[in-house]
Design a protein around this motif. Structure first.
Motif, mmCIF file in Angstrom:
data_model
loop_
_atom_site.group_PDB
_atom_site.id
_atom_site.type_symbol
_atom_site.label_atom_id
_atom_site.label_comp_id
_atom_site.label_asym_id
_atom_site.label_seq_id
_atom_site.Cartn_x
_atom_site.Cartn_y
_atom_site.Cartn_z
ATOM 1 N N ARG A 68 50.700 46.856 38.872
ATOM 2 C CA ARG A 68 50.575 47.935 40.171
ATOM 3 C C ARG A 68 49.757 47.937 41.005
ATOM 4 O O ARG A 68 49.919 47.842 42.487
ATOM 5 N N VAL A 69 48.544 47.853 40.549
ATOM 6 C CA VAL A 69 47.227 47.949 41.317
ATOM 7 C C VAL A 69 47.150 46.862 42.110
ATOM 8 O O VAL A 69 46.943 47.206 43.282
ATOM 9 N N PHE A 70 47.279 45.831 41.488
ATOM 10 C CA PHE A 70 47.234 44.612 42.255
ATOM 11 C C PHE A 70 48.228 44.491 43.333
ATOM 12 O O PHE A 70 47.657 44.307 44.583
ATOM 13 N N LEU A 71 49.546 45.013 43.223
ATOM 14 C CA LEU A 71 50.484 44.784 44.423
ATOM 15 C C LEU A 71 50.137 45.967 45.345
ATOM 16 O O LEU A 71 50.520 45.699 46.629
ATOM 17 N N ASP A 72 49.513 47.299 44.906
ATOM 18 C CA ASP A 72 49.542 48.033 45.767
ATOM 19 C C ASP A 72 48.291 47.990 46.744
ATOM 20 O O ASP A 72 48.366 48.497 47.957
ATOM 21 N N GLU A 73 47.105 47.522 46.233
ATOM 22 C CA GLU A 73 45.880 47.396 46.871
ATOM 23 C C GLU A 73 45.992 46.411 47.643
ATOM 24 O O GLU A 73 46.928 45.524 47.924
ATOM 25 N N ALA A 74 44.877 46.049 48.450
ATOM 26 C CA ALA A 74 44.597 45.013 49.335
ATOM 27 C C ALA A 74 44.669 43.519 48.733
ATOM 28 O O ALA A 74 45.105 42.357 49.478
ATOM 29 N N CYS A 75 44.770 43.390 47.337
ATOM 30 C CA CYS A 75 44.649 42.252 46.831
ATOM 31 C C CYS A 75 46.007 41.455 47.085
ATOM 32 O O CYS A 75 45.910 40.122 47.432
ATOM 33 N N SER A 76 47.085 41.787 47.286
ATOM 34 C CA SER A 76 48.193 41.041 47.344
ATOM 35 C C SER A 76 48.434 40.445 48.623
ATOM 36 O O SER A 76 49.129 39.530 49.092
ATOM 37 N N GLY A 77 47.612 41.054 49.633
ATOM 38 C CA GLY A 77 47.570 40.531 51.120
ATOM 39 C C GLY A 77 46.995 39.280 51.226
ATOM 40 O O GLY A 77 47.073 38.413 52.176
ATOM 41 N N CYS A 78 46.165 39.008 50.190
ATOM 42 C CA CYS A 78 45.260 37.627 50.348
ATOM 43 C C CYS A 78 45.754 36.684 49.373
ATOM 44 O O CYS A 78 45.312 35.519 49.162
ATOM 45 N N HIS A 79 46.204 37.144 48.128
ATOM 46 C CA HIS A 79 46.347 36.571 46.949
ATOM 47 C C HIS A 79 47.748 36.305 46.685
ATOM 48 O O HIS A 79 48.496 37.149 46.943
ATOM 49 N N THR A 80 47.986 35.106 45.981
ATOM 50 C CA THR A 80 49.268 35.050 45.501
ATOM 51 C C THR A 80 49.495 35.095 43.872
ATOM 52 O O THR A 80 48.467 34.543 43.261
ATOM 53 N N ILE A 81 50.526 35.559 43.536
ATOM 54 C CA ILE A 81 50.696 35.411 41.855
ATOM 55 C C ILE A 81 52.066 35.377 41.695
ATOM 56 O O ILE A 81 52.959 36.118 42.199
ATOM 57 N N ARG A 82 52.572 34.098 41.628
ATOM 58 C CA ARG A 82 53.902 33.571 41.428
ATOM 59 C C ARG A 82 54.639 34.404 40.465
ATOM 60 O O ARG A 82 54.134 34.686 39.289
ATOM 61 N N GLY A 83 55.525 34.867 40.872
ATOM 62 C CA GLY A 83 56.633 35.954 39.775
ATOM 63 C C GLY A 83 56.373 37.084 40.091
ATOM 64 O O GLY A 83 57.008 38.165 39.763
ATOM 65 N N THR A 84 55.668 37.518 41.381
ATOM 66 C CA THR A 84 55.432 39.073 42.070
ATOM 67 C C THR A 84 55.735 38.761 43.334
ATOM 68 O O THR A 84 55.830 37.446 43.882
ATOM 69 N N SER A 85 55.558 40.101 44.025
ATOM 70 C CA SER A 85 55.840 39.755 45.529
ATOM 71 C C SER A 85 54.491 39.558 46.197
ATOM 72 O O SER A 85 54.645 39.327 47.546
ATOM 73 N N ALA A 86 53.414 39.237 45.484
ATOM 74 C CA ALA A 86 52.150 38.783 45.999
ATOM 75 C C ALA A 86 52.186 37.563 46.596
ATOM 76 O O ALA A 86 52.295 36.515 45.758
ATOM 77 N N ALA A 87 51.948 37.168 47.731
ATOM 78 C CA ALA A 87 52.367 35.851 48.537
ATOM 79 C C ALA A 87 51.096 35.601 49.455
ATOM 80 O O ALA A 87 51.448 34.803 50.372
ATOM 81 N N GLY A 88 49.927 36.179 49.421
ATOM 82 C CA GLY A 88 49.027 36.005 50.452
ATOM 83 C C GLY A 88 48.360 34.488 50.101
ATOM 84 O O GLY A 88 48.289 34.257 49.179
ATOM 85 N N ARG A 89 47.696 34.173 51.330
ATOM 86 C CA ARG A 89 47.288 32.606 51.183
ATOM 87 C C ARG A 89 46.001 32.662 51.717
ATOM 88 O O ARG A 89 45.192 31.693 51.950
ATOM 89 N N VAL A 90 44.966 33.779 52.137
ATOM 90 C CA VAL A 90 43.744 33.911 52.217
ATOM 91 C C VAL A 90 42.709 33.579 51.218
ATOM 92 O O VAL A 90 41.839 32.835 51.411
ATOM 93 N N GLY A 91 43.064 34.085 50.043
ATOM 94 C CA GLY A 91 42.168 33.576 49.005
ATOM 95 C C GLY A 91 43.072 32.631 48.013
ATOM 96 O O GLY A 91 44.375 32.465 48.219
ATOM 97 N N PRO A 92 42.320 32.493 46.858
ATOM 98 C CA PRO A 92 43.192 31.521 46.036
ATOM 99 C C PRO A 92 44.244 31.894 45.020
ATOM 100 O O PRO A 92 44.482 33.411 44.853
ATOM 101 N N ASP A 93 45.155 31.139 44.827
ATOM 102 C CA ASP A 93 46.342 31.406 43.940
ATOM 103 C C ASP A 93 45.644 31.988 42.515
ATOM 104 O O ASP A 93 44.976 31.690 41.849
ATOM 105 N N LEU A 94 46.296 33.232 42.003
ATOM 106 C CA LEU A 94 45.722 33.777 40.817
ATOM 107 C C LEU A 94 46.689 33.952 39.767
ATOM 108 O O LEU A 94 46.508 34.354 38.584
#
Lengths: 634, 206, 337
Positions: C253-279
């Protein structure tokens, strides 16, 4: 040796003295057009930049003394290594070779009284000084360029480096290029037209061949750089798209344009050093240069072939195979003229009776380092090996051996060699030898280990390195070497500075030199020669009959050309006397024009386009005013 | 010592013409402008080469949305500019023969024609800017830069001629005769480059 | 050890300064090849070194001899012969160089280069695509959904077509023990062959200055036995391991709510950022921050909570998290194997 002038001769000397008298004080220096004064101005300005570049080098080496040293932050480090490269190439080695050595010595060596365009000569200096200050103002404002001395795009584009450091770099180098282009034109015309009657092209000293070759190379090499920098500024400031892929541009266009300039540039850097070496060797081994015509031809060929090999800086870029193969083959061809010169020098030294004084020691150091740098250069023509070691410390080692070991050592030797001529005093030989050994050892210890650490995988341009890759001891050693090198250079300066005040006084020719400048007094008078020398061989000073004939002419007042600021102009090939030229002397126009152009570039930097245009109009007016004063009215 | 002129003492038209005839080698001023031409030619060569480099990189040239350039007017203009080499050449001949008046008139004629050329070229430039922008594509960037560089050289050439006209009001000297020769060489170069520039500019339509 | 390698070793020992050299080894050393291509380059180097040493010592020898003979003019035996002098210049300045340079050219640029050029289409068994970004490496396995960063796995003894690209500035992909470097240039697609002789771990680094943290843009290549490689790849293809404990669920939840998901992707969640590495499988990697720090609890904590201290100037901002949030987030990230 200085001889006491007879009353008849003295009358001519006094008259020339009056005609050519330099003005006193600051005004005198600001308005001078005398090639010797301008040479000294270049000397001190380039030495100041050398010190700056040296401090930058020591900062780099101190940051790399140990892993994670924390001496420089990453952005400071990037500015420092960029400015180190820019300073050493554009603000030190070229200006000191061409502006200091060339300006001071070429007219003397060809028996002339000044350069072909004395006011433009002064302009070249003030433009150079202006361009250097321009770039350093950027650094001191915290906005130094930080994308490396060859400034690849897209890193250097506005998107990835929004700060103005790149603009200081681009505009500063265009500004600097105007200076160098003007100087090159001046040298070519001087060498073609102002040689003493009788000094046909095949009787011209090899030093002058080197300077002729280098000047032609600059005339053709600088425009690609100007174009590249202009495109960069248009992209950055006006939103053009030369280099950006999304709109049809190409980052590789920058690389091609830069290296079409950049490769000839490195031969431009080394050619004056060849010229200095071929001046010092005959004097100290008391023997004429072996295969003189081959050496002259080789100097010209190096400048020429250098234009065809630029993409060997781009072997890792992914160019077509046929392209890389062509450039590798062409790069190997340059070895031939370099080898000819090398073996000519070595054979001359071997078959002569060398006196191992400090100037010759520096030339020997030059030969050793030139061979080492040249050999690694040959290795780079092996494409797969280049692709493994380019952008690593192996290439840093290579180019420092050729740029520092081979281009700067003759400059250092040249300081010692011509110091008595310029100052009328001798330096301390013992300290001179010590300064050579310190500098030689420092150079070797700083740069040789870089070959190894590069092969061990250390890329260049990194502000620190991990401790577990076997690089730490070698980096430590290199840094210690750099401190020794710094000490050696400081000792050279100290030796010359102290000798300037307390050195033993010498006459015209303490070394038994072979070229004309040794016939003038030490230092030469403002008019260089009271009698225009007649020349019958490239070793004019060793033709005693000719020099005695000069002395007799002085007695009779022949060929003294004392009706004004006069110097002869001759035909290009055979140096048949064609006319007598009246040279301009003191003028405010050069420094005013340089100031106007500096204002133009500053306004361009600040983005005040209209004001830049206004200052361009001012510059045009100054240029018109310049031509209002014709030489006969001086 | 015999027969060598002190050419800078030639401060009248006749003396200047005499000095010109006696001289065997090209004077320094002419060498200087020849080398300036060499370096500027290298600059133009680089920009022209960049045009072709970007062109051969591109799938479509001009890119979609930009029409290939019209051919007729630019070619005619360039022809007119090249023709101004004639009065310029005649002006040098006149100057070397001490005919100040003719030289002056011919230079003025050349200047007016060249200024007219520049005026039309500037209008065309502005018209093109209204159609496509150097800030949109590499094609636009190199097109306008190449043309702009050429026009800048024309402006400089006009200023040089203007300067000469002013100085020649005071008569001919050795220095000014060399000046006329030098400016003439500059103009031959500009006119030659104009041909290469216009052919490149129009190359998508040729 | 063959006579050739023994000679080489002797040469190395003889040429090394002051005995301080650790050896030719090292994880990123071009002189410790682990592929046919790098070995060909290393061999080329040793032969060139031998030739260069001979030339260098010969020339220095002549200069030393000049010092010894400084009192006499001309040559021993030949005396003051200008013809011999010019002959020497022609022989050593023109003829010998021409012959040796042609030989070098043929061997290096016609023979060795064949192996180090981009592999022929169809001559490789698989493709890995690497996209360089300031200052990390995005790694794709075309034909699968696997995306990772900074750690490349390839099967050993397999010809791998490595595609090298970038979207931002120029970088250069360089694993010295496996092959030469290849630049990554916007708008161009370059290719290089990776063919590891045997399983192992090979260090690589960006070799074209690319900005502030160019020094810390490293990566690792693992050559795995084929079975282990396939298992690894299958793992990387999967979506993230869903969090099972309350701490980890809070961490996600922290990951998705904070800035993290704006830059990183974690497949299987809604986080799809591409500025930083796929985590998605970040805990499966051995290093972090472009092979700058090891991937263990302590370093991960430092990297996530104070990234500017680890890699000053990189694009990850420091987050303002409570102690509990930080603990949960790290717990979650460490679970993403």
């Amino acid at each position: 040796m200085a001889t006491v002038a007879t009353p008849a001769a003295q009358r001519h000397l006094d008259r020339l003295e009056r005609i050519w008298a330099e003005r006193e004080g600051l005004t005198g220096w600001l308005t001078t057009t005398d090639h010797k004064r301008i040479g000294l101005l270049y000397l001190f300005a380039s030495l100041a930049f050398f010190a700056a570049g040296g401090v930058e080098a020591l900062l780099i080496r101190t940051q790399l003394l140990v892993p994670n040293a924390g001496v420089l932050s990453p952005d400071a480090y990037n500015e420092v290594f960029t400015m180190h490269g820019v300073t050493m190439v554009f603000l030190f080695v070229i200006p000191i070779s061409i502006g200091a050595f060339g300006n001071y010595l070429v007219p003397l060596m060809i028996g002339a009284r000044d350069m072909a365009f004395p006011r433009m000569n002064a302009l070249s200096f003030w433009l150079f000084l202006g361009s250097g200050l321009f770039m350093y103002v950027g650094l001191f404002l915290g906005n130094g360029p930080d994308a490396g001395w060859f400034d690849y795009v897209p890193l250097a584009s506005k998107q990835f480096t929004p700060s103005s450091g790149i603009d200081f770099y681009a505009l500063g180098l265009i500004f600097n290029g105007v200076s160098t282009t003007a100087a090159s034109i001046n040298f070519i015309v001087t060498i073609f037209k102002l040689r003493a009657p009788g000094m046909s092209l095949n009787r011209m000293p090899l030093f002058c061949y080197a300077f002729l070759a280098v000047s032609f190379a600059l005339v053709f090499a600088l425009p690609p750089l100007t174009a590249a920098l202009s495109f960069l500024e248009l992209d950055r400031r006006l939103g053009f798209h030369f280099y950006d892929v999304a709109s049809g541009g190409d980052p590789l266009l920058w690389q091609h344009l830069f290296w079409i300039f950049g490769h000839p540039e490195v031969y431009i850097i080394i050619l004056p050093a060849f010229g200095i070496a071929t001046s010092i060797i005959p004097t100290f081994v008391r023997r004429k240069m072996v295969a003189f015509p081959l050496v002259a031809l080789a100097e010209i060929l190096v400048a020429f072939i250098g234009f065809g090999v630029w993409a060997h800086h781009m072997f890792a870029v992914g160019l077509a195979t046929i392209t890389t193969i062509y450039f590798a083959a062409a790069s190997l061809i340059i070895v031939i003229p370099s080898g000819i010169q090398l073996f000519a020098w070595i054979t001359t030294i071997f078959t002569g009776t060398p006196r191992f004084k400090t100037p010759l020691l520096f030339i020997l150091g030059f030969i050793v380092f030139f061979i080492m740098g040249g050999l690694t250069g040959i290795m780079f023509a092996a494409i797969p090996f280049d692709q493994q070691t380019t952008d690593t410390y192996f290439v840093v080692a290579h180019f420092h051996f050729v740029i520092f070991g081979a281009a700067v050592f003759p400059i250092l030797g040249g300081f010692y060699y011509w110091f008595p001529k310029v100052t009328g005093r001798m330096y301390h030989e013992g300290v001179g030898k010590l300064s050579f050994w310190l500098t030689f050892a420092g150079t070797a210890v700083t740069f040789f280990p870089m070959h190894i650490v590069g092969l061990l995988g250390m890329p260049r341009r990194q502000y620190t390195y991990p401790p577990d890759l076997g690089w730490s001891f070698l980096n430590f050693l290199e840094s210690i070497g750099s401190y020794v090198l710094g000490a050696g250079l400081v000792l050279i300066v100290a030796n010359l500075a102290v000798s300037l005040l307390r050195g033993e006084r010498v006459g015209n020719d303490p070394w038994g030199g072979d070229t004309l400048e040794w016939s003038a007094t030490s230092p030469p008078p403002a008019y260089n020669y009271p009698v225009i020398p007649r020349v019958t061989s490239p070793y004019a000073m060793w033709d005693r009959d000719d020099r005695q004939a000069d002395a007799r002419r002085l007695e009779r007042g022949e060929l003294t050309l004392e009706r004004g600021h006069e110097t002869p102009a001759s035909t290009v090939l055979d140096a048949e006397w064609d006319e007598i030229l009246e040279m301009p002397s003191h003028s405010w126009m050069p420094v005013l024009l340089a100031a106007a152009l500096a204002a133009v570039f500053t306004m361009l930097l600040l983005g005040h386009w209209v004001t830049a245009g206004a200052f361009s109009a001012v510059a045009a007016l100054v240029l018109f005013g310049w031509h209002m004063q014709e030489p006969q009215e001086a | 010592m015999n027969g060598v002129t002190r050419s800078s003492e030639a401060t009248s038209a006749i003396a200047a013409a005499y000095a010109e005839r006696r001289r065997r080698a090209m004077p320094s001023g002419v060498w200087g402008v020849a080398l300036l031409v060499a370096t500027e030619a290298a600059l133009f060569g680089t920009v022209l080469a960049s045009y072709y480099y970007l062109r051969f990189d591109a799938a479509r040239w001009p890119p979609a949305g930009i029409e290939p350039p019209d051919v007729a007017l630019p070619l005619a203009l360039t022809g007119a500019l090249v023709l101004t080499s004639v009065p310029v050449l005649l002006a040098t001949v006149a100057a070397r023969r001490a005919r100040v008046g003719s030289a002056w008139g011919l230079l003025l004629l050349a200047l007016l024609a060249q200024a007219g050329y520049l005026a039309v070229q500037i209008l065309l430039f502005k018209r093109d800017l209204g159609v496509f922008s150097p800030r949109d594509t590499a094609y636009g960037s190199i097109y306008f830069t190449l043309l702009g560089l050429h026009h800048l050289h024309v402006v400089v050439g006009l200023l040089l001629e203007l300067g000469l006209l002013v100085k020649l009001l005071g008569g001919l000297t050795n220095y000014r005769v060399i000046g006329v020769r030098a400016v003439a060489i500059y103009w031959y170069f500009v006119n030659f480059m104009a041909v290469l520039v216009v052919l490149t500019q129009l190359s998508p339509s040729l | 050890m063959s006579a050739q390698s023994r000679a080489r070793s002797l040469l190395v020992a003889g040429l090394v300064l002051g005995g301080g050299l650790v050896g030719c080894g090292g994880d990123q050393s071009a002189l410790d090849p682990e592929s046919g291509q790098s070995r060909a380059i290393a061999d080329l180097w040793w032969w060139m070194l031998i030739a260069a040493t001979i030339v260098f010592l010969g020339a220095v020898g002549l200069l030393l001899l000049a010092w010894v003979r400084r009192g006499s003019e001309g040559f021993p035996f030949f005396g003051k012969s200008e013809r011999v002098s010019v002959g020497l210049v022609l022989t050593f300045g023109i003829f010998i160089p021409i012959v040796s340079l042609i030989a070098l050219f043929v061997v290096a640029n016609l023979s060795v280069a064949e192996g180090t050029d981009a592999p022929e289409k169809g001559s490789t068994s698989m493709t890995v695509e690497v996209v360089a970004r300031q200052w990390f490496w995005e790694v794709h396995y075309p034909g699968t959904g696997a995306v990772t960063a900074n750690e490349i796995h390839i099967p050993a003894r397999t010809r791998v077509n490595l595609v090298a690209k970038t979207d931002d500035v120029i970088h250069s992909f360089w694993v010295p023990r496996l092959n030469r470097k290849i630049d990554m240039i916007p708008g161009r697609t370059n290719r290089i062959l990776l063919d590891a002789d045997r399983p192992g771990r090979y260090r690589g680094q960006c070799a074209e200055f690319c900005g502030l943290q160019h020094a810390h843009m490293g990566f690792v290549v693992f050559a795995d036995p084929p079975g282990r490689f396939r298992a690894w790849l299958a793992g990387q293809e999967r979506d993230r391991r869903a969090p099972t404990t309350p701490e980890r669920k809070r961490g996600e939840r922290v990951f998705l709510d904070e800035a993290c998901s704006g830059c990183h992707t974690i497949r299987g969640t809604s986080a799809a950022g591409r500025v930083g590495p796929d985590l998605t499988h970040v805990a499966s990697r051995t290093t972090l921050a472009g092979n700058t720090i090891p991937n263990d609890g302590r370093y991960l904590r430092q990297w996530v909570l104070d990234p500017q201290h680890v890699k000053p100037g990189n694009k990850m901002p420091a987050l303002d998290l409570s102690k509990a949030e930080a603990r949960d987030l790290l717990d979650y990230l460490e679970s993403l194997r």
